[in-house]
Design a protein around this motif. Structure first.
Motif, PDB file in Angstrom:
ATOM      1  N   ILE A  73       0.677  -1.210   0.057  1.00 47.15           N
ATOM      2  CA  ILE A  73      -0.049   0.011  -0.051  1.00 47.15           C
ATOM      3  C   ILE A  73       0.883   1.345   0.080  1.00 47.15           C
ATOM      4  CG2 ILE A  73      -1.599   1.418   1.490  1.00 47.15           C
ATOM      5  CD1 ILE A  73      -2.807  -1.275   2.033  1.00 47.15           C
ATOM      6  N   GLY A  74       1.912   1.037   0.678  1.00 49.83           N
ATOM      7  CA  GLY A  74       2.732   2.437   0.978  1.00 49.83           C
ATOM      8  C   GLY A  74       3.413   2.581  -0.510  1.00 49.83           C
TER       9      GLY A  74
ATOM     10  N   SER B 151       4.349   7.769  -6.447  1.00 54.19           N
ATOM     11  CA  SER B 151       4.253   8.843  -7.446  1.00 54.19           C
ATOM     12  C   SER B 151       5.182  10.076  -6.800  1.00 54.19           C
ATOM     13  CB  SER B 151       2.740   9.077  -7.747  1.00 54.19           C
ATOM     14  OG  SER B 151       2.172   9.419  -6.260  1.00 54.19           O
ATOM     15  N   HIS B 152       5.440   9.965  -5.583  1.00 50.63           N
ATOM     16  CA  HIS B 152       6.096  11.191  -5.219  1.00 50.63           C
ATOM     17  C   HIS B 152       7.756  11.004  -5.212  1.00 50.63           C
ATOM     18  CE1 HIS B 152       2.267  12.730  -3.619  1.00 50.63           C
ATOM     19  NE2 HIS B 152       2.139  11.665  -2.873  1.00 50.63           N
TER      20      HIS B 152
ATOM     21  N   LYS C 131       4.735   1.747  -9.041  1.00 48.56           N
ATOM     22  CA  LYS C 131       3.495   1.006  -9.219  1.00 48.56           C
ATOM     23  C   LYS C 131       3.833  -0.358  -9.833  1.00 48.56           C
ATOM     24  CE  LYS C 131       0.740   5.051  -9.695  1.00 48.56           C
ATOM     25  NZ  LYS C 131      -0.491   5.395  -8.569  1.00 48.56           N
TER      26      LYS C 131
ATOM     27  N   VAL D  65       2.502   1.882  -3.528  1.00 48.32           N
ATOM     28  CA  VAL D  65       1.617   2.280  -4.488  1.00 48.32           C
ATOM     29  C   VAL D  65       1.132   3.618  -4.168  1.00 48.32           C
ATOM     30  CG1 VAL D  65      -0.567   1.850  -5.623  1.00 48.32           C
ATOM     31  CG2 VAL D  65       0.857  -0.100  -5.236  1.00 48.32           C
ATOM     32  N   SER D  66       1.059   3.781  -3.024  1.00 48.12           N
ATOM     33  CA  SER D  66       0.280   5.306  -2.758  1.00 48.12           C
ATOM     34  C   SER D  66       1.223   6.425  -2.663  1.00 48.12           C
ATOM     35  CB  SER D  66      -0.545   5.149  -1.422  1.00 48.12           C
ATOM     36  OG  SER D  66       0.238   4.738  -0.349  1.00 48.12           O
ATOM     37  N   PHE D  67       2.550   6.040  -2.285  1.00 49.50           N
ATOM     38  CA  PHE D  67       3.404   7.277  -2.085  1.00 49.50           C
ATOM     39  C   PHE D  67       4.542   7.056  -3.289  1.00 49.50           C
ATOM     40  CE2 PHE D  67       2.597   6.385   2.115  1.00 49.50           C
ATOM     41  CZ  PHE D  67       1.752   7.689   2.723  1.00 49.50           C
TER      42      PHE D  67
ATOM     43  N   GLY E 288       5.058  -2.266  -6.849  1.00 51.74           N
ATOM     44  CA  GLY E 288       3.789  -2.569  -6.041  1.00 51.74           C
ATOM     45  C   GLY E 288       2.858  -3.747  -6.426  1.00 51.74           C
TER      46      GLY E 288
END
Length: 147
Positions: free
Chosen positions: A42-43, A49-50, A62, A45-47, A65
């Motif tokens: 989850i971390g 992009s930063h 991704k 995939v969600s972070f 992930g």
């Protein structure tokens, strides 16, 4: 084939019971590891992009992930085999139940079969990786200027 009543010696029951406890212990450890892997996925995939893509050679996090998610799904199966096997071992010893002893052995076999297939797949992947790296090194070496 004639079905006979399976009767385990007391020493055999101790071994099956002990194996069942260790299997449950490792099933719990694997469950905890799966939870941490899921949180990591989850971390990522969600972070992901930063984080600048240049850090990972242009690959999006991704994809890492997704690879992590595949590993999580893959590791669910041996965890289930261990849980089922440990529960069946306990019931087989406590109730002198032949059906549960068969269930214990079936799940134990499935766990080790899964581990064997996974080991073969990993060996093949390592061999392919080494061959690819050797080819890559040879092609890079042939493009180097001679001084």
């Amino acid at each position: 084939m004639e079905e006979k009543d399976l009767q385990l010696l007391e020493e055999s029951k101790l071994y099956v019971s002990s194996m069942g406890k260790w299997m449950k212990f490792f099933a719990v450890l694997m469950t905890i590891a799966l939870v941490f892997m899921a949180l990591g996925c989850i971390g990522i995939v969600s972070f992901g992009s930063h984080i600048p893509m240049e850090v990972f050679g242009g690959l999006s996090l991704k994809w890492f992930g997704i690879l992590y998610l595949i590993l999580i799904i893959l590791y669910i199966f041996p965890t289930l085999y261990l849980y089922r096997s440990s529960a069946a071992a306990r019931l087989a010893v406590e109730c002198d139940d032949n059906v549960q002893m068969v269930e214990f052995l079936r799940n134990n076999k499935s766990f080790w079969k899964f581990c064997g297939i996974l080991a073969i797949v990993m060996i093949v992947l390592y061999v392919v990786f080494v061959i690819c790296m050797m080819i890559f090194a040879m092609t890079m070496g042939s493009n180097m200027p001679l001084y």
